[in-house]
Design a protein around this motif. Structure first.
Motif, PDB file in Angstrom:
ATOM      1  N   LYS A 113       9.282   3.265  -5.686  1.00 41.55           N
ATOM      2  CA  LYS A 113       9.625   1.870  -5.994  1.00 41.55           C
ATOM      3  C   LYS A 113      10.435   1.195  -4.908  1.00 41.55           C
ATOM      4  N   ASP A 114      11.194   1.951  -4.121  1.00 40.22           N
ATOM      5  CA  ASP A 114      12.059   1.325  -3.125  1.00 40.22           C
ATOM      6  C   ASP A 114      11.428   1.239  -1.733  1.00 40.22           C
ATOM      7  N   PHE A 115      10.164   1.626  -1.598  1.00 45.25           N
ATOM      8  CA  PHE A 115       9.565   1.680  -0.266  1.00 45.25           C
ATOM      9  C   PHE A 115       8.567   0.548  -0.051  1.00 45.25           C
ATOM     10  N   SER A 116       8.681  -0.116   1.118  1.00 44.16           N
ATOM     11  CA  SER A 116       7.709  -1.146   1.471  1.00 44.16           C
ATOM     12  C   SER A 116       6.571  -0.481   2.245  1.00 44.16           C
ATOM     13  N   LEU A 117       5.461  -1.202   2.417  1.00 44.97           N
ATOM     14  CA  LEU A 117       4.342  -0.658   3.184  1.00 44.97           C
ATOM     15  C   LEU A 117       4.741  -0.491   4.640  1.00 44.97           C
TER      16      LEU A 117
ATOM     17  N   ARG B  40       0.826  -2.537  -2.501  1.00 45.21           N
ATOM     18  CA  ARG B  40       1.513  -3.227  -1.402  1.00 45.21           C
ATOM     19  C   ARG B  40       0.554  -4.026  -0.533  1.00 45.21           C
ATOM     20  N   MET B  41      -0.730  -3.664  -0.575  1.00 45.23           N
ATOM     21  CA  MET B  41      -1.724  -4.412   0.186  1.00 45.23           C
ATOM     22  C   MET B  41      -2.437  -5.439  -0.700  1.00 45.23           C
ATOM     23  N   ASN B  42      -1.889  -5.662  -1.886  1.00 46.39           N
ATOM     24  CA  ASN B  42      -2.448  -6.634  -2.836  1.00 46.39           C
ATOM     25  C   ASN B  42      -3.922  -6.384  -3.133  1.00 46.39           C
ATOM     26  N   THR B  43      -4.216  -5.138  -3.396  1.00 51.83           N
ATOM     27  CA  THR B  43      -5.578  -4.800  -3.779  1.00 51.83           C
ATOM     28  C   THR B  43      -5.517  -3.749  -4.874  1.00 51.83           C
ATOM     29  N   ASN B  44      -6.679  -3.210  -5.275  1.00 48.15           N
ATOM     30  CA  ASN B  44      -6.676  -2.195  -6.324  1.00 48.15           C
ATOM     31  C   ASN B  44      -7.079  -0.845  -5.730  1.00 48.15           C
ATOM     32  N   ARG B  45      -6.893   0.182  -6.535  1.00 44.46           N
ATOM     33  CA  ARG B  45      -7.115   1.554  -6.082  1.00 44.46           C
ATOM     34  C   ARG B  45      -8.543   1.783  -5.590  1.00 44.46           C
TER      35      ARG B  45
END
Lengths: 81, 219
Positions: free
Chosen positions: B104-108, B179-184
């Motif tokens: 939860k605390d990590f950005s891409l 984080r890339m605003n997409t789905n799995r």
């Protein structure tokens, strides 16, 4: 893991990639049947081959599948005990 | 605990009163035991938690899972045992929650940072006299150069970012996707297409899996 080993694993993963693959959702849809077949020692059919291939290609789905097998194993232990 | 057939599970869970309550209790009990077994066995990140906390965690995951099971009873096709199908859902709930908490605390950017496409691989830190023989070292450098060229030349920016995060850093695909605003699924396709392209590029340079295994025979 050494740098050399990581590099080797990365290249192995890339060079083993199959062109055709199902999605993670498609894998999830069939993975319960795959788990039962695996545990029963049954021969996998074409759909199950595709599930197995996806699990070989997708670390996330593979890790989840390993967790799934442990949950099943845990349930079974209690039933036997 | 009685063993139900798939049909009996469905009938009991759709019934009223004590029949349904009994089936829910049975299902909850089985799933919790399986979940606890998993949490105790495999999760090194939970190793320091007291047993009571693990029990509560298992119960919470199972409760969420049962809600999903009940909402999706109509989608159960009977291709597996009902308890296997329900366990699949419970595992997905647990894995998702644990993963979300961990990342939860990590950005891409943090997950793919270090300024290079393949940071820990581009700098081979083995001195020839200590590690592989000079010939093997040169072959490994050649493979590395080919891989870097492939990554730089044939992949799109998004493929590069996804592949780096997924393969080098080992970040779960769900976390990268979010984080890339997409789905799995879309992200898996991105990574898969990148791998197919790289495979084609590497093979076009005359390099095969057998050759790679030979170069790294001592690893």
């Amino acid at each position: 893991m050494s740098t050399g080993n990581r590099f080797k694993k990365l290249l192995e993963m890339i060079l083993s990639t199959q062109e055709e693959d199902i999605t993670c959702d498609e894998c999830f849809e069939h993975v319960d049947r795959y788990a039962d077949m695996l545990r029963a020692g049954d021969e996998p059919d074409r759909v199950m081959h595709r599930v197995r291939r996806h699990l070989e290609n997708c670390d996330c789905c593979q890790r989840e599948f390993e967790a799934f097998l442990l949950v099943l194993q845990g349930m079974e232990h209690e039933e036997q005990g | 605990m009685s063993k139900r057939t798939n049909e009996e599970w469905l009938e009991d869970l759709r019934a009223e009163g004590s029949r349904r309550a009994g089936a829910l209790t049975d299902l909850r009990s089985r799933l919790t035991r399986g979940m606890l077994f998993y949490l105790r066995s495999e999760r090194s990140d939970l190793a320091d938690l007291p047993q009571e906390e693990l029990q509560h965690m298992a119960e919470d995951f199972v409760q969420d899972a049962i809600l999903k099971v009940m909402d999706n009873l109509d989608s159960f096709r009977g291709e597996s045992q009902f308890t296997t199908w329900a366990s699949k859902i419970a595992t997905r709930v647990a894995i998702s929650e644990l993963r979300r908490a961990r990342y939860k605390d990590f950005s891409l950017e943090y997950l793919t940072a270090e300024g290079e496409t393949m940071p820990s691989i581009t700098s081979l830190d083995i001195a020839p006299q200590q590690g592989p023989q000079p010939e093997s070292y040169a072959e490994r450098r050649e493979l590395l150069d080919v891989l870097r060229q492939g990554i730089d030349n044939v992949l799109t920016e998004r493929q590069r970012a996804a592949l780096t995060a997924y393969t080098v850093k080992g970040v779960p695909i769900e976390e990268i996707a979010q984080r890339m605003n997409t789905n799995r699924n879309a992200l898996y396709k991105l990574v898969h297409d990148a791998r197919v392209k790289l495979k084609k590029y590497i093979e076009e340079q005359g390099l095969t899996l057998d050759y790679v295994l030979d170069v790294f025979a001592d690893e």
